[in-house]
Design a protein around this motif. Structure first.
Motif: not given
Ligand code: FES
Ligand code: FES
Lengths: 174, 791
Positions: A151-152, A154, B683, B686-687, B690-691, B725, B728, B751-752
């Protein structure tokens, strides 16, 4: 056989009897001194909800409640837990103390693979029992020993935040 | 006043709806079934002795003492497994001229990276197996170690594979147009050399496998934490000579994968062999250090690139050299050159220009293999392109938004073919740029930045446009000779009580595959979602298919489910029509009830149709064969890939005293075509971001001069934590692909793809007042201070 092997064998063979209350039930385990609590929970007691991600206290996947406090079960030897009360994700789920958090994690999709999730929930539960209304910043800070690679973060912060707010609206019950 | 009705107001309309994942409840209760949790009767545990040397000859191995340790069942060396396992070679035919040495589960006479598994021990517990490892003696004779890329490329230098002519795995060149002329006539040229560190997936659950060979049945069952069970069924069958139908691979809950768990690993192959040798289940779960030294790493590129522009800021040409180090072997079966290949083909992808030249060199060295990890090649292509665009903007005095608006391919100019040969069906760069500008409140951010600068607070704003490869067709691996499916299959059954069971070949690693498949099936069939049960990840049960990788789960798997559901609905309505003496076309299904298509009046529950068909077929007209199970396969046709696009933006602050970067906020506007479940898509984004942010700021596999990995633990290798983090902000543009009914494209890599590029541009923006620039990822405090000449 050489002497070296014999002593090695002795060490391996030597187990210790420990008594614990795990998820409300008395249990007795035979553990080797080198076994950690996470090994004992997962392998001996088959409570596989507690996960091991790093086995060095960095990732938070292995958090359980030991005598009411969240601890890294990878950093505690099983023998050190002799006489303690341990609650794992399985027991905390059954007792219902995590129900709101779990419902909100579900609603908000605050998990993907779910591997970090039991540790996240244990930590979030501990946070909310210490601080009734943490700010988002405080939640992020409190979770900074819990890695999540999917997940991020958040959504997890959102879910915990929502539960904290709902509780305080309902009269501040913890 | 009520809002106008949309398709979401239709009963059972699940496509486009943010519904939670049904399977998440189990994971939340600690009832996941990860391979690392599995315990089978008579199960033994494997551990591996690993090479301390990055390159050495194995002179002798003495395992006598280890074999006699109580609880040890087997000690196996390379030779033992080579007798039953055929070697593999990580090349693909369509990468002309690529080479890689044959690989076996354990080496016979030479180790090629520090951490390579050399000897396997199987014992009654992992601890006993590890005790036995300490009793094994291996004599090594050091060989010259090839660590950095420059020495690897030196003519006459040491070789990773003695006997080969050089350390080149693959070389390729694209040349489209008149690049030299374009540069000669350009008004402006910008140029930079970039370096991208090695990093790795760090799934929270390490690799895990339980192999269970039953000699009596001649049957191999492998519980394998992987995304691609069918690929492994094929590989175990071929390399161990077991008929495919007698190999079963089960991939239940997977604790993160991100591409890392779809490659062949030596230990995993060995565990299968150990189980065959013993006729008992054998389990192996990598510990974290083992993950760091033996999981694939990724990225590790050095790119020299230049861009030519005319006086108005139109991009005219790009010229690129990408050098990438992949370790000692190319991975099997997908190879380690795919990343570099994608880097040179994705560079410049959002922009309208004709002249492009790129050279790719893929080089061996004595390190663990690199290979496909989330957003293969994308972050590098994106960072190179977007940094050059920013450099050009600075040179021309243009705003980063303005230069992109001027150069992106116009939304009405599709279809388009890129100078690198990719065919784009329809992308939406202009719409995304516009949307991001609003979303970031860009004007206000710039004002704030200027104000803060006066107070010596250095904020940076960065944006990055990207194109993502999704829904790969057979052109990806199939044409190269790899037995990796580009089609997927679904089997849908109406159960006797009127529910639907869906077996599907796309797999679940937490993205929500099962959720979106049940949404699509329920939507198309006219059922409540909870009446659809989705089953994934078992080759014995689910039909053969590509499974979930390279963003094909929704686009290909989803379309498979949609077509299968429509076929089952036709069959149900045909039987209903016989029972009700109606035309099938006059009927429909809503909430599990057959209704009149026009009036929606209820006629018959589908459970009743199932009851009659299963238990009272005698009451149906003679000759009726009720087909309440359908099986359907779908392979993408039309465009070879469904490209998606988007743009990211970020705002951050650089502490010029310490070099620390604080991320303040991240933004993304993304177009993945039809969105099936907005919450799950967000999601995923977002994941993925973050990576990408981890790669941008923290993550790097650092090696010593002798080829030792220096930071193989979660205390030393930094992955992003919640505190660092940002929140987002996400917005969508939807351009469905016309190649499928569903119209969905992938989203897992988006996202990445652009996160590092965005941060790189933002940090450089923040450092602009100092005339300092950064061209290396990760952007560590030391690199920032060095750029500022304060270190
Ligand atoms: S396994 Fe205990 S903190 Fe990671
Ligand atoms: S959900 Fe996968 S690690 Fe957190």
């Amino acid at each position: 056989m050489s002497g070296f092997e014999d002593s090695l064998l002795d060490e391996v063979d030597e187990t210790v009897r420990i008594r614990l209350v795990v998820n409300g039930r008395k249990v007795v385990c035979e553990v080797a001194p080198r076994h950690t609590l996470v090994d004992c929970l997962r392998d001996t007691l088959e409570l596989t909800g507690t996960h091991a991600g790093c086995e060095m206290g960095a990732c938070g996947a292995c958090l359980v409640q030991l005598d009411g406090r969240a601890v890294h079960s990878c950093l505690v030897f099983a023998v050190q837990a002799d006489g303690a009360t341990v609650n794992t994700i399985e027991g905390l789920t059954e007792s219902g103390v995590l129900a709101e958090l779990q419902a909100e994690f579900h609603r908000r999709n605050a998990l993907q693979c779910g591997f970090c999730t039991p540790g996240m929930l244990v930590n979030a539960h501990e946070l909310l029992s210490r601080v009734a209304q943490p700010s988002r910043e405080e939640i992020r800070d409190a979770l900074s020993g819990n890695y999540c690679r999917c997940t991020g973060y958040e959504a997890i912060i959102d879910a915990i935040d929502t539960v904290a707010k709902a509780r305080s609206e309902n009269g501040g019950a913890t | 006043m009520s809002a106008p009705l949309t398709s979401l107001d239709r009963p059972n309309s699940y496509i486009g709806r943010s519904v939670p994942r049904p399977n998440a409840k189990r994971l939340l209760a600690g009832r996941g079934r990860y391979v690392s949790d599995l315990r089978l009767p008579r199960m033994l545990h494997a551990a591996f002795l690993r090479s301390p040397h990055a390159h050495a000859r194995i002179v002798a191995i003495n395992t006598d003492e280890a074999r006699t340790l109580e609880g040890v069942h087997l000690v196996a060396t390379g030779g033992d497994l080579a007798k039953i396992c055929t070697p593999w070679i990580g090349t693909l035919d369509h990468f002309k001229g690529m080479t890689s040495a044959p690989q076996l589960p354990l080496p016979l006479d030479r180790v090629v990276w520090a951490g390579q598994a050399v000897v396997a021990v199987v014992a009654e517990s992992r601890a006993i197996a590890e005790d036995a490892l300490e009793l094994i003696e291996v004599d090594y004779e050091d060989l010259p170690v090839v660590v950095d890329i420059d020495s690897a490329r030196e003519a006459g230098g040491p070789l990773v594979n003695p006997g080969s002519a050089n350390n080149t795995c693959f070389r390729s060149q694209l040349d489209n147009g008149t690049v030299d002329d374009a540069f000669a006539n350009a008004a402006h040229v910008v140029e930079e050399e970039f370096s991208f560190g090695r990093h790795t997936a760090v799934t929270l659950e390490p690799r895990a496998i339980v192999a269970d060979y039953d000699p009596a049945a001649g049957m191999l069952t492998v519980h394998h934490a992987t995304q691609t069970p069918y690929q492994f069924q094929d590989l175990y069958s071929r390399h161990y000579g077991i008929a495919e139908a007698r190999v079963r691979v089960i991939a239940t809950d997977i604790g993160g994968s991100f591409g890392m768990k779809l490659h062949v690993y030596h230990e995993d192959m060995a565990v299968v062999g150990l189980s065959i040798l013993l006729g008992r289940p054998v389990k192996y779960v990598a510990d974290r250090i083992e993950s760091f030294v033996s999981d694939i790493h990724a990225r590790d590129h050095r790119v020299r690139a230049r861009m030519a522009l005319d006086s108005r800021g139109e991009i005219l040409a790009m010229d690129v050299l990408d050098l990438t180090s992949i370790g000692a072997f190319s991975t099997y079966p997908r190879t380690s050159v795919v990343e570099g290949n994608q880097v040179i083909r994705l560079i410049g992808a959002p922009y309208r220009f004709k002249n492009y030249r790129a050279t790719l060199e893929v080089i061996f060295q004595n390190k663990v293999q690199t290979s496909q990890y989330r957003a293969v090649g994308h972050p590098i292509a994106c960072a190179v392109t977007e940094r050059l665009v920013d450099l050009a903007a600075a040179k021309l005095g243009l705003d980063p938004f303005a230069i992109r608006a001027q150069n992106v391919i116009a939304d009405d100019a599709y279809p388009q073919t890129s100078p690198t040969g990719y065919r784009f069906e329809a992308l939406s760069h202009q719409a995304c740029l516009k949307r991001l500008h609003e979303l970031m409140n860009y004007g206000a951010l710039r004002v704030e930045q200027a104000d803060l600068r006066k107070r010596s607070v250095y904020r940076g704003i960065g944006i990055a446009t990207f194109v993502e490869i999704t829904n790969p067709s057979p052109a990806f691996y199939g044409v190269g000779g790899a037995r990796i499916s580009s089609q997927d299959g679904a089997i849908l059954s109406l159960t006797p009580s009127g529910e639907v069971r869906c077996l599907i070949s796309v797999t679940e690693q937490g993205q929500g595959t099962e959720a979106i498949i049940s949404q699509i099936v329920a939507d198309q069939l006219g059922l409540a979602q909870e009446h659809v049960k989705v089953i994934t990840g078992d080759t014995e049960v689910t039909p053969h298919g590509g499974a979930t990788w390279a963003c094909r789960g929704a686009g290909i798997g989803g379309e498979t489910a949609l077509q299968a559901a429509r076929a089952l609905k036709r069959n149900i309505l045909e039987i209903a029509a016989l029972i009700l003496q109606e035309q099938p076309s006059a009927l429909d299904i809503i909430d599990g009830e057959v209704v009149d298509a026009g009036t929606r009046n209820q006629r018959l529950p589908i459970a009743e149709i199932a009851r009659i068909a299963y238990f009272r077929s005698d009451t149906l007209p003679p000759g009726t064969q009720a087909q309440l199970t359908v099986s359907h396969h779908f392979a993408p046709q039309g465009y070879p890939f469904a490209f998606t696009n988007g743009i990211q933006g970020c705002s951050l602050e650089v502490d010029v005293e310490t070099g620390f970067v604080k991320l303040l906020k991240h933004f993304i506007v993304e177009d993945c075509g039809r969105v099936i479940n907005p919450m799950l898509v967000d999601e995923q984004l977002r994941g993925g971001i973050v990576q990408g942010l981890g790669a941008a700021l923290f993550e790097e596999c650092r090696y010593s001069e002798t080829g030792q990995l220096m930071n193989g633990s979660l205390a030393d290798y930094l992955v992003p934590m919640p505190m660092e983090m940002p929140d987002i902000v996400i917005a969508h543009v939807e351009t469905p692909t016309a190649d499928t009914e569903l119209g969905a494209k992938g989203v897992g890599e988006a996202g990445t793809a652009a996160a590092s590029a965005c941060v790189l541009n933002a940090v450089n923006d923040a450092l602009a007042p100092f005339g300092a620039t950064i061209n290396a990822v990760p952007i560590t405090p030391a690199r920032v201070l060095k750029a500022l000449k304060r270190f």
